[in-house]
Design a protein around this motif. Structure first.
Motif, PDB file in Angstrom:
ATOM      1  N   VAL A  56       0.835  -1.192   0.000  1.00 18.59           N
ATOM      2  CA  VAL A  56       0.000   0.000   0.000  1.00 18.59           C
ATOM      3  C   VAL A  56       0.872   1.244   0.000  1.00 18.59           C
ATOM      4  O   VAL A  56       2.014   1.234   0.470  1.00 18.59           O
ATOM      5  CB  VAL A  56      -0.971   0.019   1.204  1.00 18.59           C
ATOM      6  N   ARG A  57       0.308   2.341  -0.515  1.00 19.21           N
ATOM      7  CA  ARG A  57       1.059   3.575  -0.698  1.00 19.21           C
ATOM      8  C   ARG A  57       0.407   4.703   0.091  1.00 19.21           C
ATOM      9  O   ARG A  57      -0.774   4.628   0.449  1.00 19.21           O
ATOM     10  CB  ARG A  57       1.112   3.927  -2.186  1.00 19.21           C
ATOM     11  N   PRO A  58       1.153   5.771   0.336  1.00 21.04           N
ATOM     12  CA  PRO A  58       0.557   6.923   1.011  1.00 21.04           C
ATOM     13  C   PRO A  58      -0.703   7.399   0.288  1.00 21.04           C
ATOM     14  O   PRO A  58      -0.715   7.517  -0.944  1.00 21.04           O
ATOM     15  CB  PRO A  58       1.673   7.979   0.937  1.00 21.04           C
ATOM     16  N   GLY A  59      -1.759   7.627   1.050  1.00 21.98           N
ATOM     17  CA  GLY A  59      -3.017   8.082   0.482  1.00 21.98           C
ATOM     18  C   GLY A  59      -3.993   6.984   0.132  1.00 21.98           C
ATOM     19  O   GLY A  59      -5.152   7.262  -0.189  1.00 21.98           O
ATOM     20  N   ASP A  60      -3.574   5.717   0.199  1.00 21.48           N
ATOM     21  CA  ASP A  60      -4.469   4.606  -0.129  1.00 21.48           C
ATOM     22  C   ASP A  60      -5.566   4.458   0.929  1.00 21.48           C
ATOM     23  O   ASP A  60      -5.408   4.865   2.077  1.00 21.48           O
ATOM     24  CB  ASP A  60      -3.690   3.285  -0.221  1.00 21.48           C
ATOM     25  N   LYS A  61      -6.659   3.828   0.497  1.00 21.68           N
ATOM     26  CA  LYS A  61      -7.763   3.505   1.396  1.00 21.68           C
ATOM     27  C   LYS A  61      -7.816   1.991   1.573  1.00 21.68           C
ATOM     28  O   LYS A  61      -7.877   1.248   0.590  1.00 21.68           O
ATOM     29  CB  LYS A  61      -9.084   4.032   0.839  1.00 21.68           C
ATOM     30  N   ALA A  75      -0.308  -1.724  11.054  1.00 21.39           N
ATOM     31  CA  ALA A  75       0.761  -1.750  10.050  1.00 21.39           C
ATOM     32  C   ALA A  75       0.364  -0.983   8.790  1.00 21.39           C
ATOM     33  O   ALA A  75       1.178  -0.241   8.222  1.00 21.39           O
ATOM     34  CB  ALA A  75       1.110  -3.190   9.704  1.00 21.39           C
ATOM     35  N   PHE A  76      -0.882  -1.140   8.348  1.00 25.62           N
ATOM     36  CA  PHE A  76      -1.330  -0.419   7.161  1.00 25.62           C
ATOM     37  C   PHE A  76      -1.389   1.085   7.411  1.00 25.62           C
ATOM     38  O   PHE A  76      -1.084   1.879   6.522  1.00 25.62           O
ATOM     39  CB  PHE A  76      -2.691  -0.929   6.705  1.00 25.62           C
ATOM     40  N   ALA A  77      -1.788   1.481   8.608  1.00 22.71           N
ATOM     41  CA  ALA A  77      -1.871   2.905   8.932  1.00 22.71           C
ATOM     42  C   ALA A  77      -0.507   3.577   8.788  1.00 22.71           C
ATOM     43  O   ALA A  77      -0.407   4.726   8.334  1.00 22.71           O
ATOM     44  CB  ALA A  77      -2.419   3.089  10.344  1.00 22.71           C
ATOM     45  N   ALA A  78       0.545   2.872   9.168  1.00 25.15           N
ATOM     46  CA  ALA A  78       1.888   3.432   9.032  1.00 25.15           C
ATOM     47  C   ALA A  78       2.271   3.617   7.566  1.00 25.15           C
ATOM     48  O   ALA A  78       3.068   4.510   7.235  1.00 25.15           O
ATOM     49  CB  ALA A  78       2.899   2.524   9.723  1.00 25.15           C
ATOM     50  N   THR A  85      -6.508   6.235   4.548  1.00 26.92           N
ATOM     51  CA  THR A  85      -7.521   5.791   5.512  1.00 26.92           C
ATOM     52  C   THR A  85      -7.412   4.289   5.694  1.00 26.92           C
ATOM     53  O   THR A  85      -7.284   3.544   4.713  1.00 26.92           O
ATOM     54  CB  THR A  85      -8.945   6.117   5.021  1.00 26.92           C
ATOM     55  N   VAL A  86      -7.455   3.849   6.950  1.00 25.57           N
ATOM     56  CA  VAL A  86      -7.548   2.422   7.261  1.00 25.57           C
ATOM     57  C   VAL A  86      -8.776   2.224   8.126  1.00 25.57           C
ATOM     58  O   VAL A  86      -8.884   2.811   9.206  1.00 25.57           O
ATOM     59  CB  VAL A  86      -6.304   1.906   8.001  1.00 25.57           C
ATOM     60  N   PHE A 127     -12.207   1.135  -1.939  1.00 25.20           N
ATOM     61  CA  PHE A 127     -10.917   0.850  -1.315  1.00 25.20           C
ATOM     62  C   PHE A 127      -9.886   0.373  -2.338  1.00 25.20           C
ATOM     63  O   PHE A 127     -10.217  -0.315  -3.302  1.00 25.20           O
ATOM     64  CB  PHE A 127     -11.077  -0.223  -0.230  1.00 25.20           C
ATOM     65  N   ASN A 128      -8.630   0.722  -2.062  1.00 22.98           N
ATOM     66  CA  ASN A 128      -7.520   0.196  -2.853  1.00 22.98           C
ATOM     67  C   ASN A 128      -7.151  -1.217  -2.443  1.00 22.98           C
ATOM     68  O   ASN A 128      -6.650  -2.007  -3.255  1.00 22.98           O
ATOM     69  CB  ASN A 128      -6.274   1.073  -2.691  1.00 22.98           C
ATOM     70  N   LEU A 129      -7.361  -1.531  -1.150  1.00 23.58           N
ATOM     71  CA  LEU A 129      -6.986  -2.839  -0.616  1.00 23.58           C
ATOM     72  C   LEU A 129      -8.018  -3.292   0.400  1.00 23.58           C
ATOM     73  O   LEU A 129      -8.486  -2.485   1.221  1.00 23.58           O
ATOM     74  CB  LEU A 129      -5.618  -2.762   0.076  1.00 23.58           C
ATOM     75  N   VAL A 130      -8.365  -4.567   0.340  1.00 25.99           N
ATOM     76  CA  VAL A 130      -9.157  -5.213   1.384  1.00 25.99           C
ATOM     77  C   VAL A 130      -8.345  -6.384   1.908  1.00 25.99           C
ATOM     78  O   VAL A 130      -7.775  -7.161   1.126  1.00 25.99           O
ATOM     79  CB  VAL A 130     -10.513  -5.712   0.859  1.00 25.99           C
ATOM     80  N   SER A 131      -8.254  -6.499   3.228  1.00 25.87           N
ATOM     81  CA  SER A 131      -7.530  -7.616   3.834  1.00 25.87           C
ATOM     82  C   SER A 131      -8.443  -8.345   4.808  1.00 25.87           C
ATOM     83  O   SER A 131      -9.309  -7.741   5.434  1.00 25.87           O
ATOM     84  CB  SER A 131      -6.283  -7.112   4.572  1.00 25.87           C
ATOM     85  N   VAL A 132      -8.223  -9.644   4.924  1.00 29.37           N
ATOM     86  CA  VAL A 132      -8.914 -10.442   5.942  1.00 29.37           C
ATOM     87  C   VAL A 132      -7.939 -11.517   6.412  1.00 29.37           C
ATOM     88  O   VAL A 132      -7.487 -12.343   5.621  1.00 29.37           O
ATOM     89  CB  VAL A 132     -10.235 -11.047   5.420  1.00 29.37           C
ATOM     90  N   ALA A 133      -7.573 -11.454   7.684  1.00 29.60           N
ATOM     91  CA  ALA A 133      -6.591 -12.386   8.238  1.00 29.60           C
ATOM     92  C   ALA A 133      -7.264 -13.282   9.266  1.00 29.60           C
ATOM     93  O   ALA A 133      -7.800 -12.808  10.266  1.00 29.60           O
ATOM     94  CB  ALA A 133      -5.434 -11.624   8.885  1.00 29.60           C
ATOM     95  N   PHE A 134      -7.262 -14.577   8.998  1.00 30.19           N
ATOM     96  CA  PHE A 134      -7.783 -15.589   9.910  1.00 30.19           C
ATOM     97  C   PHE A 134      -9.254 -15.330  10.259  1.00 30.19           C
ATOM     98  O   PHE A 134      -9.673 -15.540  11.396  1.00 30.19           O
ATOM     99  CB  PHE A 134      -6.920 -15.664  11.175  1.00 30.19           C
ATOM    100  N   GLY A 135     -10.008 -14.880   9.260  1.00 33.56           N
ATOM    101  CA  GLY A 135     -11.420 -14.610   9.466  1.00 33.56           C
ATOM    102  C   GLY A 135     -12.336 -15.270   8.461  1.00 33.56           C
ATOM    103  O   GLY A 135     -13.483 -15.580   8.773  1.00 33.56           O
ATOM    104  N   LEU A 136     -11.841 -15.517   7.251  1.00 34.83           N
ATOM    105  CA  LEU A 136     -12.722 -16.040   6.204  1.00 34.83           C
ATOM    106  C   LEU A 136     -13.291 -17.400   6.577  1.00 34.83           C
ATOM    107  O   LEU A 136     -14.449 -17.705   6.287  1.00 34.83           O
ATOM    108  CB  LEU A 136     -11.972 -16.128   4.875  1.00 34.83           C
TER     109      LEU A 136
END
Length: 243
Positions: A56-61, A75-78, A85-86, A127-136
Motif C-alpha cells: 500500500v502507498r501513502p493516500g491509499d484507502k 501496520a497499514f496505517a503506518a 484511511t484504514v 478501497f484500494n486494498l481489502v484484507s482479511v486475516a484468519f477470518g474467512l
C-alpha cells in the motif's frame, strides 16, 4: 433452512454467526497471547509478509475485515500515512473493542466498525486494498463475503486473504496431533477455554484448501490470484486482483 458447518458440527445457517461470536467473545482478551503461544510468534511473521505483499502507498484507502486486535490495521496505517484511511472492522464487538483500545493507546484513532463481511456497509469501488486475516474460515457464506469484498474494491484493487490452509503431507500427522491434542489443552490452561480452541482446530480442517479457495476467488470476480504458501502450507496468503 439451509445448513453449514461449525467446526465438525452441522448447524443451521442462522445460528453459525452466533456460535462463532461466542467463541471470540470467550477468547478476545487473551487472543494475542494465545496466538503468540500457539504459533511460537510466527503469526507476526505471516502478518508482516502480508503487509509487504499489500504494497500500500501513502493516500491509499484500506479495509481490514475481521481486524480483531488491530495488528494489520496498525501496520497499514503506518504505510498510508495522514492522507490515507484504514478502516478497522470486525463482526465481533468484543474483539473490535480490544483492538480499538489498543490502537488508541498507541495514538492511532482509526475508524473501527462492527460489520458483517457478507453485507459490507461501504460504497462500490471504495478501497484500494481489502484484507482479511484468519477470518474467512469463520464466515457462513464465503462466496457472498468474497463478492462483497470485490464490490468495495476499486478496479485493479487487491484482496489479501491470510488464512490457515492445508499443510504439506509429511507434516499432516504431527499437525493433527498438535491441533487436536495440544491446542485445546493450552486453551484450557491459558484462556480457560478448551472448547473454543477445539473449534478453531476443526474450522481449519473445514476451510477450503489452497486451490479451492483460489478457484472461489476467481469465480467471484478476481481475474488474477496468486497463492503464497507459508510455513509449509500451515498458512496461505491468497492475493487477488479485481479486474
Amino acid at each position: 433452512m439451509t445448513q453449514t458447518h461449525f467446526g465438525f458440527e452441522t448447524v443451521d445457517d442462522a445460528i453459525k454467526a452466533q456460535r462463532v461470536r461466542g467463541v471470540f467473545d470467550s477468547v478476545a482478551t487473551r487472543y494475542d497471547l494465545m496466538n503468540d503461544l500457539l504459533s511460537a510468534g510466527l503469526h507476526r511473521v505471516w502478518k508482516a509478509y502480508t503487509v509487504a505483499v499489500a504494497n500500500v502507498r501513502p493516500g491509499d484507502k484500506v479495509l481490514d475485515i475481521a481486524g480483531g486486535t488491530g495488528d494489520l490495521a496498525r501496520a497499514f496505517a503506518a504505510k498510508v500515512g495522514d492522507r490515507g484511511t484504514v478502516v478497522h472492522s470486525d463482526i465481533n464487538e468484543s474483539m473490535l473493542r480490544v483492538g480499538r483500545d489498543r490502537l488508541l493507546d498507541e495514538g492511532l484513532a482509526l475508524p473501527s466498525i462492527v460489520c458483517d463481511a457478507e453485507r459490507l456497509p461501504f460504497a462500490d469501488d471504495a478501497f484500494n486494498l481489502v484484507s482479511v486475516a484468519f477470518g474467512l474460515r469463520n464466515m457462513t457464506h464465503k462466496e457472498r463475503a468474497l463478492a462483497e469484498m470485490r464490490r468495495v474494491l476499486r478496479p485493479g484493487g487487491k484482496l489479501l486473504v491470510l488464512e490457515f490452509s492445508k499443510v504439506a503431507e509429511p507434516l499432516q500427522k504431527a499437525y493433527d496431533f498438535y491441533s487436536f491434542k495440544l491446542m485445546p489443552r493450552v486453551g484450557k490452561w491459558v484462556a480457560g477455554d478448551a472448547d473454543s480452541y477445539r473449534y478453531l482446530a476443526e474450522s481449519i480442517r473445514m476451510h477450503p484448501d489452497q486451490d479451492t479457495l483460489k478457484a472461489m476467488m476467481k469465480d467471484n470476480g478476481f481475474g488474477h490470484v496468486d497463492v503464497h504458501n507459508l510455513s509449509a502450507g500451515v498458512v496461505a496468503l491468497h492475493a487477488g486482483i479485481k479486474c
